[in-house]
Motif scaffolding. Structure first.
Motif, PDB file in Angstrom:
ATOM      1  N   ASP A  51     -21.900 -30.390   9.578  1.00 43.98           N
ATOM      2  CA  ASP A  51     -22.198 -29.320   8.739  1.00 43.98           C
ATOM      3  C   ASP A  51     -20.925 -28.514   8.251  1.00 43.98           C
ATOM      4  OD1 ASP A  51     -25.032 -29.737   9.197  1.00 43.98           O
ATOM      5  OD2 ASP A  51     -25.181 -28.326  10.703  1.00 43.98           O
ATOM      6  N   LEU A  52     -21.336 -27.869   7.200  1.00 45.42           N
ATOM      7  CA  LEU A  52     -20.010 -27.132   6.486  1.00 45.42           C
ATOM      8  C   LEU A  52     -20.627 -25.681   6.337  1.00 45.42           C
ATOM      9  CD1 LEU A  52     -17.494 -27.147   4.720  1.00 45.42           C
ATOM     10  CD2 LEU A  52     -18.645 -27.798   2.671  1.00 45.42           C
ATOM     11  N   VAL A  53     -19.672 -24.750   6.784  1.00 42.40           N
ATOM     12  CA  VAL A  53     -19.920 -23.119   6.786  1.00 42.40           C
ATOM     13  C   VAL A  53     -18.866 -22.578   6.156  1.00 42.40           C
ATOM     14  CG1 VAL A  53     -20.632 -21.297   8.338  1.00 42.40           C
ATOM     15  CG2 VAL A  53     -21.308 -23.671   9.017  1.00 42.40           C
ATOM     16  N   ARG A  54     -19.291 -22.093   5.040  1.00 41.68           N
ATOM     17  CA  ARG A  54     -18.351 -21.251   4.386  1.00 41.68           C
ATOM     18  C   ARG A  54     -18.096 -19.671   4.577  1.00 41.68           C
ATOM     19  NH1 ARG A  54     -15.470 -24.403   0.754  1.00 41.68           N
ATOM     20  NH2 ARG A  54     -16.617 -26.338   0.078  1.00 41.68           N
ATOM     21  N   ILE A  55     -16.959 -19.160   4.855  1.00 42.11           N
ATOM     22  CA  ILE A  55     -16.953 -17.722   5.072  1.00 42.11           C
ATOM     23  C   ILE A  55     -16.018 -17.311   4.197  1.00 42.11           C
ATOM     24  CG2 ILE A  55     -17.348 -18.008   7.566  1.00 42.11           C
ATOM     25  CD1 ILE A  55     -14.651 -17.990   8.226  1.00 42.11           C
ATOM     26  N   PRO A  56     -15.956 -15.966   3.878  1.00 40.53           N
ATOM     27  CA  PRO A  56     -15.111 -15.156   2.917  1.00 40.53           C
ATOM     28  C   PRO A  56     -13.732 -15.373   3.283  1.00 40.53           C
ATOM     29  CG  PRO A  56     -17.031 -13.622   3.427  1.00 40.53           C
ATOM     30  CD  PRO A  56     -16.926 -15.026   4.724  1.00 40.53           C
ATOM     31  N   VAL A  63     -17.002 -14.154  14.609  1.00 37.66           N
ATOM     32  CA  VAL A  63     -18.337 -14.065  14.427  1.00 37.66           C
ATOM     33  C   VAL A  63     -19.027 -15.135  14.109  1.00 37.66           C
ATOM     34  CG1 VAL A  63     -18.424 -12.952  12.232  1.00 37.66           C
ATOM     35  CG2 VAL A  63     -20.124 -12.098  13.951  1.00 37.66           C
ATOM     36  N   THR A  64     -18.686 -16.008  13.236  1.00 35.85           N
ATOM     37  CA  THR A  64     -19.350 -17.017  12.752  1.00 35.85           C
ATOM     38  C   THR A  64     -19.458 -18.105  13.773  1.00 35.85           C
ATOM     39  OG1 THR A  64     -18.360 -16.632  10.495  1.00 35.85           O
ATOM     40  CG2 THR A  64     -19.217 -18.820  10.894  1.00 35.85           C
ATOM     41  N   ARG A  66     -18.831 -17.993  16.879  1.00 35.69           N
ATOM     42  CA  ARG A  66     -19.671 -17.390  18.014  1.00 35.69           C
ATOM     43  C   ARG A  66     -21.371 -17.972  17.736  1.00 35.69           C
ATOM     44  NH1 ARG A  66     -22.356 -13.290  20.655  1.00 35.69           N
ATOM     45  NH2 ARG A  66     -21.355 -12.889  22.838  1.00 35.69           N
ATOM     46  N   ALA A  67     -21.677 -17.679  16.481  1.00 30.44           N
ATOM     47  CA  ALA A  67     -23.181 -17.984  16.331  1.00 30.44           C
ATOM     48  C   ALA A  67     -23.416 -19.304  16.398  1.00 30.44           C
ATOM     49  CB  ALA A  67     -23.512 -17.220  14.963  1.00 30.44           C
ATOM     50  N   LEU A  68     -22.505 -20.033  15.764  1.00 31.09           N
ATOM     51  CA  LEU A  68     -22.511 -21.573  15.884  1.00 31.09           C
ATOM     52  C   LEU A  68     -22.299 -22.164  17.238  1.00 31.09           C
ATOM     53  CD1 LEU A  68     -20.380 -22.375  12.617  1.00 31.09           C
ATOM     54  CD2 LEU A  68     -22.716 -22.449  12.739  1.00 31.09           C
ATOM     55  N   ALA A  69     -21.375 -21.766  18.026  1.00 33.42           N
ATOM     56  CA  ALA A  69     -21.547 -22.230  19.536  1.00 33.42           C
ATOM     57  C   ALA A  69     -22.468 -21.875  20.128  1.00 33.42           C
ATOM     58  CB  ALA A  69     -20.197 -21.551  20.142  1.00 33.42           C
ATOM     59  N   LYS A  70     -23.164 -20.801  19.954  1.00 36.48           N
ATOM     60  CA  LYS A  70     -24.363 -20.226  20.666  1.00 36.48           C
ATOM     61  C   LYS A  70     -25.804 -21.345  20.363  1.00 36.48           C
ATOM     62  CE  LYS A  70     -22.894 -16.313  22.973  1.00 36.48           C
ATOM     63  NZ  LYS A  70     -22.789 -16.361  24.361  1.00 36.48           N
ATOM     64  N   SER A  71     -25.438 -21.664  19.166  1.00 33.94           N
ATOM     65  CA  SER A  71     -26.850 -22.562  18.710  1.00 33.94           C
ATOM     66  C   SER A  71     -27.136 -23.663  19.624  1.00 33.94           C
ATOM     67  CB  SER A  71     -26.597 -22.829  17.135  1.00 33.94           C
ATOM     68  OG  SER A  71     -25.727 -23.912  17.053  1.00 33.94           O
ATOM     69  N   ALA A 103     -10.290 -17.932  20.259  1.00 34.40           N
ATOM     70  CA  ALA A 103      -9.823 -18.555  21.337  1.00 34.40           C
ATOM     71  C   ALA A 103     -11.023 -17.678  22.573  1.00 34.40           C
ATOM     72  CB  ALA A 103      -8.420 -17.931  21.841  1.00 34.40           C
ATOM     73  N   SER A 104     -11.345 -16.654  22.284  1.00 34.55           N
ATOM     74  CA  SER A 104     -12.349 -15.883  23.251  1.00 34.55           C
ATOM     75  C   SER A 104     -13.526 -16.678  23.046  1.00 34.55           C
ATOM     76  CB  SER A 104     -12.694 -14.552  22.585  1.00 34.55           C
ATOM     77  OG  SER A 104     -11.410 -13.559  22.698  1.00 34.55           O
ATOM     78  N   VAL A 105     -14.153 -16.864  21.898  1.00 32.60           N
ATOM     79  CA  VAL A 105     -15.535 -17.775  21.737  1.00 32.60           C
ATOM     80  C   VAL A 105     -15.442 -19.041  22.599  1.00 32.60           C
ATOM     81  CG1 VAL A 105     -16.811 -18.507  20.302  1.00 32.60           C
ATOM     82  CG2 VAL A 105     -16.084 -16.464  19.686  1.00 32.60           C
ATOM     83  N   ALA A 106     -14.219 -19.698  22.390  1.00 32.25           N
ATOM     84  CA  ALA A 106     -14.210 -21.048  22.888  1.00 32.25           C
ATOM     85  C   ALA A 106     -14.266 -21.053  24.538  1.00 32.25           C
ATOM     86  CB  ALA A 106     -12.687 -21.775  22.571  1.00 32.25           C
ATOM     87  N   ASN A 107     -13.566 -20.009  25.032  1.00 31.21           N
ATOM     88  CA  ASN A 107     -13.325 -19.591  26.420  1.00 31.21           C
ATOM     89  C   ASN A 107     -14.736 -19.216  27.159  1.00 31.21           C
ATOM     90  OD1 ASN A 107     -10.785 -20.193  26.286  1.00 31.21           O
ATOM     91  ND2 ASN A 107     -10.032 -18.185  26.126  1.00 31.21           N
ATOM     92  N   GLU A 108     -15.454 -18.377  26.096  1.00 26.47           N
ATOM     93  CA  GLU A 108     -16.729 -17.872  26.576  1.00 26.47           C
ATOM     94  C   GLU A 108     -17.823 -18.998  26.552  1.00 26.47           C
ATOM     95  OE1 GLU A 108     -20.119 -15.264  24.347  1.00 26.47           O
ATOM     96  OE2 GLU A 108     -18.129 -15.056  23.855  1.00 26.47           O
TER      97      GLU A 108
END
Ligand code: INI
Length: 159
Positions: A51-56, A63-64, A66-71, A103-108
């Motif tokens: 999947d491709l997710v584009r951000i500004p 934040v992006t 985090r949402a993807l990892a938690k999905s 790094a925080s999201v990966a560790n979390e």
């Protein structure tokens, strides 16, 4: 006598990826994206599982991801961005937020999140690392994501 050795393989068959790409400095990040897609395809990955997710911009990575990892939908995430130093301290805030937030999201979450975010002093240095004379860091980040996804599967199977 020695214990077991664990090392991730480089096959991407069946692995699910999210490629998160910043539009800021898109001349560079488009090339990082091509490199990452090339790495997954050449490692046997199915592009239907990517999947491709584009951000500004790179500020928006934490934040992006985090949402993807938690999905729970992905085996690994690849972040692709380019933060290029200007005349103000803005670079330090954006690059710092991207690096520490990712790094925080990966560790979390325990999910492999590869850091394919260039932080360079000049545009030329960024181009050199996006398919120029210093390789393609998007390709390298995707290969790391593949290896880490396979390694974590091995470690989970062994636990
Ligand atoms: N975003 C980048 O990805 N690279 C940069 O070099 C950059 N600079 O230099 O400003 C940048 N800024 C935008 C930032 O990431 C956010 O999108 C913006 O601040 C809105 O939150």
């Amino acid at each position: 006598m020695s214990g077991k050795t664990f090392e991730g393989t480089l096959g991407a068959q069946g692995l699910r990826f999210a490629l998160v790409v910043a539009r800021f400095n898109s001349f560079v990040t488009d090339r990082l994206l091509s490199g990452a897609q090339d790495a997954i395809a050449r490692s046997g990955g199915g592009m239907d599982l990517v999947d491709l997710v584009r951000i500004p911009g790179s500020w928006e990575f934490p934040v992006t991801v985090r949402a993807l990892a938690k999905s729970g939908k992905y085996d690994a995430i690849v972040c692709l961005g380019a933060v290029i130093r200007g005349d103000t301290p803005h670079f330090d805030y954006v690059a710092g937020q991207a690096a520490s937030g990712i790094a925080s999201v990966a560790n979390e979450t325990g999910l492999p999140i590869a850091f394919g975010v260039l932080t360079t002093n000049t545009f030329e240095q960024a181009i050199d690392r996006a398919g120029g004379k210093a390789g393609n860091k998007g390709f390298d980040a995707a290969m790391t994501a593949i290896e880490m996804a396979n390694l974590l599967k091995q470690l989970q199977a062994n636990s």
